[in-house]
Design a protein around this motif. Sequence first.
Motif, short mmCIF file in Angstrom:
data_model
loop_
_atom_site.label_atom_id
_atom_site.label_comp_id
_atom_site.label_asym_id
_atom_site.label_seq_id
_atom_site.Cartn_x
_atom_site.Cartn_y
_atom_site.Cartn_z
N CYS A 67 1.47 2.73 5.77
CA CYS A 67 2.04 1.43 5.34
C CYS A 67 3.38 1.68 4.95
O CYS A 67 4.20 0.87 5.03
CB CYS A 67 1.13 0.91 4.12
N CYS B 213 0.01 4.24 1.19
CA CYS B 213 -0.56 5.16 2.07
C CYS B 213 0.78 5.45 3.13
O CYS B 213 1.74 4.58 3.24
CB CYS B 213 -1.52 5.00 2.65
N CYS C 185 0.91 -1.32 0.12
CA CYS C 185 -0.09 -0.23 -0.11
C CYS C 185 0.92 1.21 -0.14
O CYS C 185 1.86 1.47 0.68
CB CYS C 185 -0.87 -0.02 1.21
N HIS D 39 -5.20 5.28 5.53
CA HIS D 39 -5.14 4.06 4.95
C HIS D 39 -6.39 3.61 4.49
O HIS D 39 -6.53 3.03 3.47
CB HIS D 39 -4.44 3.08 5.99
#
Length: 371
Positions: free
Chosen positions: A319, A316, A314, A345
Amino acid sequence: EVSITKFPADERKIIAKAHDKYKKARAGIINTRHGQIHTPAFMPVGTKGTVKAMLPESVQTTGADIILGNTYHLMLQPGAKRVFKLGGLHKFMNWSKPLLTDSGGFQVMSLSKLRKITEEGVIFNSHIDGSKFMLSPESSTEIQYLLGSTITMAFDECTPYPSTYEQAKSSMELTSRWAKRSRKAFYSRDGYGQFGIIQGSIYNDLRLKSALDLIELDFEGYAIGGLAVGEGQELMFKVLDYAPDLLPINKPRYLMGVGKPADIIGAVQRGIDMFDCVIPTRSGRNGQAFTKYGVVNIRNSKYKEDNTPLEEDCLCPACKNYTKAYLHYLVKVKEILGAMLMTWHNLMYFQKLMLRIREYIAQGKDFDFIS
Ligand SMILES: CNc1nc2c(CC[C@H]3O[C@@H](OC)[C@@H]4OC(C)(C)O[C@@H]43)c3nc(N)[nH]c(=O)c3cc2[nH]1
Ligand SMILES: [Zn+2]
């Protein structure tokens, strides 16, 4: 650029089942005065002029094309006239893309204590200081104009669930009369639109009558209201098996208040284009993270020394730069950064889901291949 990740098993089941029976999914673009909306679209909820715990520029990085605001909250504080004087909600909250505002009826019924429904509109006491207000098709439409909404919602009555046939019928008929008054009060401008909201609870003949009444008013788009009010997914899908088809095929269809990923997938398969739900933001703040492995309750002690990200692929900030152990700690000690990262997230997860859905529809691929 986002990666294609797996749906958790239960969503695959929904996709497979819905896919066999429904080839009604469609991908499109809604052009507005404030930019394009790629559909199927998920609209983060920004009730009080902010998507809680997010900067608007951060919401933009998640891929959201449009966010929601609300008539009820903003008319009480800071007041629609003040927002108008300050340049409108777009300027006030520094969001230049499309804004959709709900018409406020739903929130009056769920938030204010004393209220009275009359033919004229809803008279209620502010849940903030008890002062008296009236929301009507005319005042709701004017407030949304003052806020500068890109998409204005007609003033409706969200029929509660369960309702008898008679209750649902009279509620739907009130919504039809209010829709007519909302449409008359709408100041139409290029690139702005007003959506009608159909009611009729779980009764298909009432849903049809509601649709016919509203189609006559030639709205720019249509919402299916009166769902996600406790009826459960099975009953909701039963209504969605036919309700979208009652609406003009060339206009956007918005399912209000929905929903979890599996609800969204099933609704897209039945012809819905737009969604809003507080789940990714509210549950994020409460420590729930949506991941391809399912929902992670980050407060669970099993994460206190977990040095891995929520999702390794991910993009974001939660992460890319932090671990589940750190998120676990932040949420446990109620640090504001915890709410921010979890929200970011979840919004990214929901937008990735919509991106995958749009790509697979555009490529004419079966959903059940997204796995
Ligand atoms: C959760 N289930 C659910 N929500 C519904 C809504 C409200 C949707 C709005 O309420 C908030 O979600 C709770 C969101 O934050 C704002 C910004 C207020 O906008 C969203 C509805 N609104 C209207 N006008 N009519 C309906 O029949 C209706 C049905 C719904 N079912
Ligand atoms: Zn993430």
